[in-house]
Design a protein around this motif. Sequence first.
Motif, mmCIF file in Angstrom:
data_model
loop_
_atom_site.group_PDB
_atom_site.id
_atom_site.type_symbol
_atom_site.label_atom_id
_atom_site.label_comp_id
_atom_site.label_asym_id
_atom_site.label_seq_id
_atom_site.Cartn_x
_atom_site.Cartn_y
_atom_site.Cartn_z
ATOM 1 N N ILE A 131 0.834 -1.208 0.000
ATOM 2 C CA ILE A 131 0.000 0.000 0.000
ATOM 3 C C ILE A 131 0.864 1.252 0.000
ATOM 4 N N MET A 132 1.960 1.220 0.737
ATOM 5 C CA MET A 132 2.864 2.365 0.739
ATOM 6 C C MET A 132 3.530 2.541 -0.620
ATOM 7 N N ALA A 133 3.793 1.436 -1.316
ATOM 8 C CA ALA A 133 4.373 1.539 -2.657
ATOM 9 C C ALA A 133 3.399 2.213 -3.613
ATOM 10 N N LEU A 134 2.118 1.844 -3.548
ATOM 11 C CA LEU A 134 1.110 2.509 -4.375
ATOM 12 C C LEU A 134 1.055 4.001 -4.061
ATOM 13 N N HIS A 135 1.146 4.331 -2.790
ATOM 14 C CA HIS A 135 1.109 5.737 -2.382
ATOM 15 C C HIS A 135 2.346 6.484 -2.869
ATOM 16 N N GLY A 136 3.468 5.799 -2.888
ATOM 17 C CA GLY A 136 4.682 6.425 -3.395
ATOM 18 C C GLY A 136 4.567 6.783 -4.865
ATOM 19 N N VAL A 137 3.949 5.903 -5.639
ATOM 20 C CA VAL A 137 3.762 6.168 -7.062
ATOM 21 C C VAL A 137 2.695 7.235 -7.282
ATOM 22 N N GLY A 138 1.545 7.077 -6.635
ATOM 23 C CA GLY A 138 0.418 7.955 -6.906
ATOM 24 C C GLY A 138 0.529 9.335 -6.296
ATOM 25 N N SER A 139 1.069 9.419 -5.078
ATOM 26 C CA SER A 139 1.057 10.692 -4.343
ATOM 27 C C SER A 139 2.426 11.094 -3.840
ATOM 28 N N ALA A 140 3.471 10.528 -4.444
ATOM 29 C CA ALA A 140 4.856 10.866 -4.099
ATOM 30 C C ALA A 140 5.144 10.680 -2.613
ATOM 31 N N GLY A 141 4.398 9.766 -1.970
ATOM 32 C CA GLY A 141 4.658 9.440 -0.574
ATOM 33 C C GLY A 141 4.254 10.501 0.429
ATOM 34 N N LEU A 142 3.394 11.434 0.052
ATOM 35 C CA LEU A 142 3.008 12.516 0.959
ATOM 36 C C LEU A 142 2.401 11.969 2.249
ATOM 37 N N LEU A 143 2.873 12.465 3.385
ATOM 38 C CA LEU A 143 2.311 12.120 4.681
ATOM 39 C C LEU A 143 1.760 13.370 5.362
ATOM 40 N N PRO A 144 0.750 13.212 6.199
ATOM 41 C CA PRO A 144 0.233 14.364 6.945
ATOM 42 C C PRO A 144 1.286 14.912 7.910
ATOM 43 N N ASP A 145 1.154 16.181 8.238
ATOM 44 C CA ASP A 145 1.997 16.753 9.287
ATOM 45 C C ASP A 145 1.583 16.221 10.652
ATOM 46 N N ARG A 146 0.291 15.991 10.817
ATOM 47 C CA ARG A 146 -0.208 15.405 12.063
ATOM 48 C C ARG A 146 -1.468 14.606 11.774
ATOM 49 N N THR A 147 -1.589 13.467 12.456
ATOM 50 C CA THR A 147 -2.757 12.603 12.317
ATOM 51 C C THR A 147 -3.419 12.455 13.677
ATOM 52 N N LEU A 148 -4.696 12.802 13.742
ATOM 53 C CA LEU A 148 -5.479 12.711 14.973
ATOM 54 C C LEU A 148 -6.302 11.432 14.900
ATOM 55 N N LEU A 149 -5.976 10.472 15.746
ATOM 56 C CA LEU A 149 -6.629 9.161 15.734
ATOM 57 C C LEU A 149 -7.726 9.140 16.782
ATOM 58 N N LEU A 150 -8.978 9.151 16.322
ATOM 59 C CA LEU A 150 -10.121 9.116 17.225
ATOM 60 C C LEU A 150 -10.409 7.671 17.616
ATOM 61 N N ARG A 151 -10.598 7.451 18.923
ATOM 62 C CA ARG A 151 -10.700 6.093 19.446
ATOM 63 C C ARG A 151 -11.938 5.938 20.326
ATOM 64 N N LEU A 152 -12.622 4.808 20.132
ATOM 65 C CA LEU A 152 -13.756 4.408 20.954
ATOM 66 C C LEU A 152 -13.744 2.892 21.091
ATOM 67 N N PRO A 153 -14.318 2.361 22.172
ATOM 68 C CA PRO A 153 -14.523 0.913 22.213
ATOM 69 C C PRO A 153 -15.366 0.476 21.015
ATOM 70 N N LEU A 154 -15.077 -0.706 20.471
ATOM 71 C CA LEU A 154 -15.724 -1.137 19.234
ATOM 72 C C LEU A 154 -17.241 -1.203 19.373
ATOM 73 N N GLY A 155 -17.737 -1.651 20.502
ATOM 74 C CA GLY A 155 -19.182 -1.723 20.680
ATOM 75 C C GLY A 155 -19.842 -0.366 20.588
ATOM 76 N N GLU A 156 -19.221 0.640 21.196
ATOM 77 C CA GLU A 156 -19.785 1.986 21.162
ATOM 78 C C GLU A 156 -19.710 2.586 19.764
ATOM 79 N N SER A 157 -18.587 2.406 19.093
ATOM 80 C CA SER A 157 -18.462 2.967 17.749
ATOM 81 C C SER A 157 -19.421 2.281 16.782
ATOM 82 N N SER A 158 -19.626 0.965 16.930
ATOM 83 C CA SER A 158 -20.557 0.243 16.065
ATOM 84 C C SER A 158 -21.981 0.723 16.279
ATOM 85 N N GLU A 159 -22.328 0.998 17.529
ATOM 86 C CA GLU A 159 -23.672 1.509 17.820
ATOM 87 C C GLU A 159 -23.869 2.880 17.198
ATOM 88 N N ARG A 160 -22.872 3.728 17.321
ATOM 89 C CA ARG A 160 -22.958 5.067 16.712
ATOM 90 C C ARG A 160 -23.090 4.959 15.198
#
Length: 209
Positions: A117-146
Amino acid sequence: MPRGRFITLEGGEGVGKSTQARLLAAALAERGIETVLTREPGGSEGAEAIRGLLLSGAADRWTIRAEALLFAAARADHVARTILPAVEAGKWVICDRFLDSSRAYQGVGNVLSDEDIMALHGVGSAGLLPDRTLLLRLPLGESSERAGVRDAGEADRIGGREADFHSAVAAAFERFADAEPARFRRIDASGSVETVGARLLDALSDWLP
């Protein structure tokens, strides 16, 4: 002109990414920061066309390999036409999902490796990465209900997959955050919309005027 910032919101289904992306863009604008709110798949004319192909139809409409190629193609157009021009113009780009979602969702199982997947990204988007990634987290049961409430029984072909799949996706995001602590910030997505929004702003406090 100084370069802008590229910020992504990641996480599984139902954790509130789209809502929080909108709130974050508005909060930054109130601070005088020019922002661009975008999403994946999508965010440019070509990528939005591919989004329709990716999210509609039966769960098995595409093989994992075809799905990964479609996501990479959509992202390449999105990066070239929306993200990079905005960042180079000094704007802050807030993106609802990006590369890490491809790594998590298309990397589940034994068909494609993270390196693929990173190789595809290297070809398609020149490997661009975000400056910061905010990972939102919830227990799976709660997120599935939402997610169930959000989708009202009409989940798209990816969101509607089995619980084991979504559990594996959540675990993948955690691995990425462990591997890149300088880029990722883990965000507790429980509580009110306003409370979660404050946590996102706090995760960007070192950049804020």
